[in-house]
Design a protein around this motif. Structure first.
Motif, PDB file in Angstrom:
ATOM      1  N   ASP A 123       0.803  -1.225   0.000  1.00 21.91           N
ATOM      2  CA  ASP A 123       0.000   0.000   0.000  1.00 21.91           C
ATOM      3  C   ASP A 123       0.834   1.272   0.000  1.00 21.91           C
ATOM      4  OD1 ASP A 123      -2.145  -1.696   0.130  1.00 21.91           O
ATOM      5  OD2 ASP A 123      -2.591  -1.344   2.242  1.00 21.91           O
ATOM      6  N   LEU A 124       2.148   1.158  -0.121  1.00 20.84           N
ATOM      7  CA  LEU A 124       2.980   2.356  -0.171  1.00 20.84           C
ATOM      8  C   LEU A 124       2.670   3.148  -1.442  1.00 20.84           C
ATOM      9  CD1 LEU A 124       6.507   0.993   0.894  1.00 20.84           C
ATOM     10  CD2 LEU A 124       4.867   2.258   2.301  1.00 20.84           C
ATOM     11  N   GLN A 128       6.486   7.123  -1.031  1.00 26.03           N
ATOM     12  CA  GLN A 128       6.910   6.249   0.055  1.00 26.03           C
ATOM     13  C   GLN A 128       7.735   5.079  -0.462  1.00 26.03           C
ATOM     14  OE1 GLN A 128       2.938   5.417   1.460  1.00 26.03           O
ATOM     15  NE2 GLN A 128       3.120   6.824   3.222  1.00 26.03           N
ATOM     16  N   ALA A 129       7.301   4.500  -1.578  1.00 24.07           N
ATOM     17  CA  ALA A 129       8.037   3.383  -2.154  1.00 24.07           C
ATOM     18  C   ALA A 129       9.444   3.799  -2.558  1.00 24.07           C
ATOM     19  CB  ALA A 129       7.278   2.835  -3.359  1.00 24.07           C
ATOM     20  N   ARG A 130       9.583   5.037  -3.076  1.00 27.47           N
ATOM     21  CA  ARG A 130      10.902   5.545  -3.451  1.00 27.47           C
ATOM     22  C   ARG A 130      11.785   5.686  -2.211  1.00 27.47           C
ATOM     23  NH1 ARG A 130       9.338   9.896  -5.576  1.00 27.47           N
ATOM     24  NH2 ARG A 130       9.025   9.075  -7.687  1.00 27.47           N
ATOM     25  N   GLU A 131      11.199   6.151  -1.126  1.00 28.01           N
ATOM     26  CA  GLU A 131      11.965   6.323   0.110  1.00 28.01           C
ATOM     27  C   GLU A 131      12.410   4.970   0.659  1.00 28.01           C
ATOM     28  OE1 GLU A 131      11.255   7.892   4.695  1.00 28.01           O
ATOM     29  OE2 GLU A 131       9.798   8.383   3.121  1.00 28.01           O
ATOM     30  N   TYR A 132      11.517   3.993   0.647  1.00 25.53           N
ATOM     31  CA  TYR A 132      11.842   2.667   1.174  1.00 25.53           C
ATOM     32  C   TYR A 132      12.844   1.926   0.282  1.00 25.53           C
ATOM     33  CZ  TYR A 132       8.500   2.291   5.048  1.00 25.53           C
ATOM     34  OH  TYR A 132       7.841   2.436   6.250  1.00 25.53           O
ATOM     35  N   ARG A 133      12.928   2.310  -0.947  1.00 27.92           N
ATOM     36  CA  ARG A 133      13.774   1.570  -1.888  1.00 27.92           C
ATOM     37  C   ARG A 133      15.263   1.767  -1.624  1.00 27.92           C
ATOM     38  NH1 ARG A 133      14.275   2.294  -8.402  1.00 27.92           N
ATOM     39  NH2 ARG A 133      14.681   0.115  -8.941  1.00 27.92           N
ATOM     40  N   GLY A 134      15.629   2.877  -0.997  1.00 31.80           N
ATOM     41  CA  GLY A 134      17.029   3.151  -0.747  1.00 31.80           C
ATOM     42  C   GLY A 134      17.701   3.791  -1.941  1.00 31.80           C
ATOM     43  N   THR A 135      19.029   3.801  -1.916  1.00 27.79           N
ATOM     44  CA  THR A 135      19.823   4.400  -2.987  1.00 27.79           C
ATOM     45  C   THR A 135      20.888   3.429  -3.441  1.00 27.79           C
ATOM     46  OG1 THR A 135      21.478   5.366  -1.503  1.00 27.79           O
ATOM     47  CG2 THR A 135      19.469   6.666  -1.912  1.00 27.79           C
ATOM     48  N   LEU A 136      21.690   3.869  -4.402  1.00 27.44           N
ATOM     49  CA  LEU A 136      22.789   3.017  -4.865  1.00 27.44           C
ATOM     50  C   LEU A 136      23.812   2.769  -3.756  1.00 27.44           C
ATOM     51  CD1 LEU A 136      23.363   4.548  -8.419  1.00 27.44           C
ATOM     52  CD2 LEU A 136      22.334   2.332  -7.878  1.00 27.44           C
ATOM     53  N   ASN A 142      12.371  -2.965   4.157  1.00 25.62           N
ATOM     54  CA  ASN A 142      11.205  -3.765   3.839  1.00 25.62           C
ATOM     55  C   ASN A 142       9.927  -2.949   3.993  1.00 25.62           C
ATOM     56  OD1 ASN A 142      12.776  -5.982   3.335  1.00 25.62           O
ATOM     57  ND2 ASN A 142      12.340  -7.005   5.286  1.00 25.62           N
ATOM     58  N   SER A 143       9.016  -3.124   3.074  1.00 28.32           N
ATOM     59  CA  SER A 143       7.713  -2.485   3.176  1.00 28.32           C
ATOM     60  C   SER A 143       6.995  -3.001   4.425  1.00 28.32           C
ATOM     61  CB  SER A 143       6.885  -2.791   1.930  1.00 28.32           C
ATOM     62  OG  SER A 143       5.527  -2.481   2.151  1.00 28.32           O
ATOM     63  N   PRO A 144       6.256  -2.155   5.116  1.00 29.78           N
ATOM     64  CA  PRO A 144       5.483  -2.634   6.285  1.00 29.78           C
ATOM     65  C   PRO A 144       4.391  -3.630   5.899  1.00 29.78           C
ATOM     66  CG  PRO A 144       4.916  -0.348   5.755  1.00 29.78           C
ATOM     67  CD  PRO A 144       6.121  -0.699   4.936  1.00 29.78           C
ATOM     68  N   TYR A 145       4.135  -3.772   4.601  1.00 28.62           N
ATOM     69  CA  TYR A 145       3.096  -4.692   4.135  1.00 28.62           C
ATOM     70  C   TYR A 145       3.693  -5.988   3.577  1.00 28.62           C
ATOM     71  CZ  TYR A 145       0.788  -0.171   4.350  1.00 28.62           C
ATOM     72  OH  TYR A 145       0.338   1.042   4.771  1.00 28.62           O
ATOM     73  N   ARG A 146       5.008  -6.137   3.716  1.00 30.16           N
ATOM     74  CA  ARG A 146       5.719  -7.278   3.109  1.00 30.16           C
ATOM     75  C   ARG A 146       5.309  -8.620   3.716  1.00 30.16           C
ATOM     76  NH1 ARG A 146      11.133  -9.817   2.557  1.00 30.16           N
ATOM     77  NH2 ARG A 146      11.908  -9.389   0.428  1.00 30.16           N
ATOM     78  N   ASP A 147       4.889  -8.597   4.973  1.00 34.67           N
ATOM     79  CA  ASP A 147       4.605  -9.860   5.663  1.00 34.67           C
ATOM     80  C   ASP A 147       3.118 -10.154   5.776  1.00 34.67           C
ATOM     81  OD1 ASP A 147       7.320 -10.427   6.056  1.00 34.67           O
ATOM     82  OD2 ASP A 147       7.396  -9.109   7.817  1.00 34.67           O
TER      83      ASP A 147
END
Length: 555
Positions: A123-124, A128-136, A142-147
C-alpha cells in the motif's frame, strides 16, 4: 563482403555453439517492440539482428508487441511497426504476438507467486516506495506490508483486479532482496492499477503487468531460445532470470545484450521524437528528417542500404557513436548503382538559342543509367528555348568556373554545345534570360572547329517539361550530440534542415514513372517523389541525399 564470408558477431558465435552443442534444438528469436511510438534507426539494428540470426541459422523470429502500458500505446504504432519490418525485408514467423495475449497467464503466475509466499500487495504510495527503496549507496527497507498473509494478499489482489481500488492505492510486488546492490531486485512491482482501456483487450483489465514481469514470461511462452536486447537491460537480467527460475514457465530462455546503435547528429528517444511531432517541428513521425524507419523510407533511403550500414556498424558490447556520414555513404553507394538518371532544374534561368529555328523541336536520347543497360533510354525534347540552373551562368568568371560564361562554350548534357552571347536583365539588374547559340554538329561530339567546351551542364526544354516542387532535406540537428549532458536538444535544431523550392522544371520522362522510383537528378543529387504531398497534378520530390558530403563545409 557477403553474408557467407562475413565474420560472425559475438551473438552469432553463441548461437552457433548452442546449436553445435545441442543446447537448443533450433533457434527461436523475437523482435519485441513496445507500440508507443514509431521505430527509429536503433530499432532497425535490433530488427536486422533478431531476424538475421533466425535466417542465418534456419530458425524462426516472432514479432511480439510488448503492450503492457495502454496509456501510451496505439494501433497506429502497431501498423507502422509491421510496415517497417516488412520494408526492411523481413517476415515474422506465424501470427503476430502480443504480450496482452498472455495477460491471463501472467495473472495466474502472479497468483502462483502469492501462494508461494513470494509476492505481496503493497500500500505504499509512489513517494513512500521511493523512500523505502534506498539508494545506490544505501540498502532499502522492507515495506510494512511485506509480511501480509497469503490469504490477505490473494484477497487484495483479486480486489485490485475487480477495480475496487483507485490508481496508485496499491501494487503487487515480489519479495526478493531490499538490500541487493541491484536496484531492480529490491522487491520490484509486477502489477499496477491502471484504469485505462487497452487497444487489444479493451476494458477487460484494470491492472497491468510491469514490462520486467511480462517480458521474460512472454519469451518463455513462445519458446524463445535467445532473448536479445540492448545493454541497458543488462541490469534487468538477474530479475529476468529470477522470474524464469521461480515460475512454472514452459521453457527457459536466456537473455543476451548488445550495444545499441548510437548515431551522431541524431536523437532516438521516443519521448523526444514525439515532442518534435507534437510541437510541429516536423510534420509527422515519418517526416523525412526524422531518424524513424518510416521517415527514412519517405526520405527515399533504400532498405538494402540501411541493412548494409547496420552490418558495417557491427554488433558488439562496446558502446560508441557511429558517424552519420557512414550511413550517408551507404545510401549514396546504393543509389549510384541503382537510381535511374534524369534532369531537373532547381533554379530555372531561361536560355534562348538565337540561331535555332523557332518552329523546330527535336528529340535527344539519353541513357537511363551510364552503366546499366536494363534501364530504358530517355527521350528529351529540345527546342529554341531552354532552362538551365541560375548557378550555371555568369557574365564573367575565372578559369576554375567550368560552366556557361559570356563568350565561352559549354555542353548541354546529351545535346549541343552552346556559346553564350548576351545576358538580359530586368530593371533591378537581375539576369532573367541568356541569349546563346548552338554550335552545329556537336550532338555527341566536340565542336567541328576543335574548340572544346569548358564543362557540361544540365537543362530542360522550356516548352516541354514538368513543373514540380523540390524539397531539399538536410540533417535535423547541427550539433553532433544534440541531447548529450542534459542539453535541451531543441536548441540544436538545424534551421536549414528543409528548403522548399517551387517552380522547378523536370524532364518529361518523369511523367509516367512510379512514385517509389529513385532518380539521380544529374549534378543535383538523388530524389524520390514525396509519398505524402506529391500527386500526379502536383509533383513533389524529396532530396534523398546529395551527390557528395558537403556537411563539413556547411558547418
Amino acid at each position: 563482403m557477403t553474408e557467407s564470408t562475413r565474420p560472425l558477431n559475438f551473438i552469432e558465435k553463441i548461437v552457433k555453439e548452442d546449436i553445435e552443442n545441442k543446447v537448443v534444438p533450433s533457434v527461436q528469436t523475437r523482435f519485441p517492440p513496445e507500440p508507443n511510438g514509431y521505430l527509429h534507426i536503433g530499432h532497425a539494428k535490433s530488427i536486422c539482428l533478431n531476424f538475421g540470426i533466425a535466417q542465418t541459422f534456419g530458425g524462426q523470429c516472432n514479432l511480439r508487441f510488448d503492450d503492457t502500458n495502454p496509456e501510451k500505446e496505439d494501433t497506429e504504432y502497431v501498423e507502422a511497426i509491421k510496415e517497417d519490418v516488412r520494408w526492411l525485408g523481413f517476415e515474422w514467423s506465424g501470427d503476430i504476438h502480443f504480450t496482452s495475449d498472455y495477460f491471463d497467464d501472467l495473472y495466474d503466475w502472479a497468483v502462483y507467486l502469492i501462494k508461494e509466499g513470494k509476492a505481496y500487495v503493497c500500500d505504499l504510495d509512489r513517494d513512500q516506495a521511493r523512500e523505502y527503496r534506498g539508494t545506490l549507496k544505501e540498502p532499502g527497507k522492507n515495506s510494512p506490508y511485506r509480511d501480509r498473509s497469503v490469504e490477505d494478499n490473494l484477497e487484495l489482489f483479486e480486489k485490485m483486479r475487480a477495480g475496487d481500488f483507485e490508481e496508485g492505492a496499491c501494487s503487487l510486488r515480489v519479495k526478493i532482496d531490499m538490500a541487493s546492490p541491484n536496484m531492480h531486485l529490491r522487491d520490484p512491482i509486477i502489477y499496477r492499477i491502471k484504469k485505462a482501456s487497452h487497444h487489444q483487450t479493451g476494458d477487460k483489465w484494470c491492472i497491468y503487468p510491469s514490462y520486467d514481469f511480462a517480458h521474460g514470461q512472454g519469451d518463455a511462452i513462445e519458446g524463445i531460445t535467445h532473448s536479445i536486447c540492448t545493454l541497458e537491460f543488462e541490469e534487468h537480467r538477474p530479475l529476468y532470470d529470477w522470474f524464469i527460475e521461480n515460475l512454472p514457465v514452459p521453457s527457459k530462455p536466456r537473455q543476451y545484450e548488445f550495444s545499441r546503435l548510437n548515431v551522431n547528429y541524431t536523437v532516438t528517444s521516443k519521448r523526444k521524437l514525439k515532442s518534435l511531432v507534437d510541437e510541429n517541428v516536423v510534420d509527422a513521425w515519418n517526416d523525412p528528417r526524422m531518424p524513424t524507419i518510416a521517415g527514412m523510407r519517405r526520405r527515399g533511403y533504400t532498405p538494402e542500404a540501411l541493412r548494409e550500414f547496420i552490418d558495417k556498424a557491427g554488433v558488439s558490447r562496446n558502446e560508441g557513436i557511429v558517424d552519420v556520414s557512414m550511413l550517408e555513404f551507404a545510401i549514396r553507394e546504393n543509389l549510384n548503382v541503382n537510381a535511374a538518371r534524369a534532369m531537373c532544374v532547381l533554379h530555372p534561368l531561361k536560355v534562348t538559342l538565337t540561331n535555332y529555328p523557332e518552329d523546330k523541336t527535336e528529340v535527344m536520347v539519353a541513357p537511363g543509367h551510364p552503366n546499366r543497360d536494363d534501364l530504358p533510354a530517355r527521350e528529351l525534347p529540345f527546342s529554341r528555348e531552354l532552362f538551365i540552373d541560375q548557378d550555371d551562368f555568369r557574365e564573367e568568371a575565372n578559369k576554375k568556373y567550368k560552366r556557361l560564361v559570356i563568350g565561352k562554350r559549354v555542353r548541354l548534357r546529351n545535346a549541343y554545345v552552346i556559346e553564350a552571347d548576351e545576358a538580359i536583365k530586368d530593371a533591378d539588374g537581375n539576369i532573367i534570360e541568356v541569349r546563346a547559340r548552338i554550335i552545329e554538329d556537336t550532338v555527341g561530339k566536340d565542336p567541328a572547329d576543335g574548340v572544346k567546351p569548358k564543362g557540361v551542364i544540365h537543362w530542360v526544354d522550356a516548352n516541354n517539361n514538368l513543373d514540380c516542387e523540390v524539397r531539399l532535406y538536410d540533417r535535423l540537428f547541427n550539433d553532433p550530440a544534440p541531447d548529450a549532458g542534459g542539453k535541451d536538444f531543441m536548441q540544436s535544431l538545424n534551421p536549414n534542415s528543409l528548403e522548399i523550392l517551387k517552380g522547378c522544371k523536370a524532364e518529361t520522362s518523369l511523367a509516367n514513372s512510379d512514385a517509389d522510383i529513385r532518380f539521380q537528378f544529374e549534378r543535383e543529387g538523388y530524389f524520390i517523389q514525396d509519398s505524402l504531398y506529391s500527386t500526379p497534378d502536383n509533383l513533389v520530390y524529396n532530396r534523398v541525399i546529395g551527390l557528395r558530403d558537403t556537411w563539413e563545409k556547411q558547418v
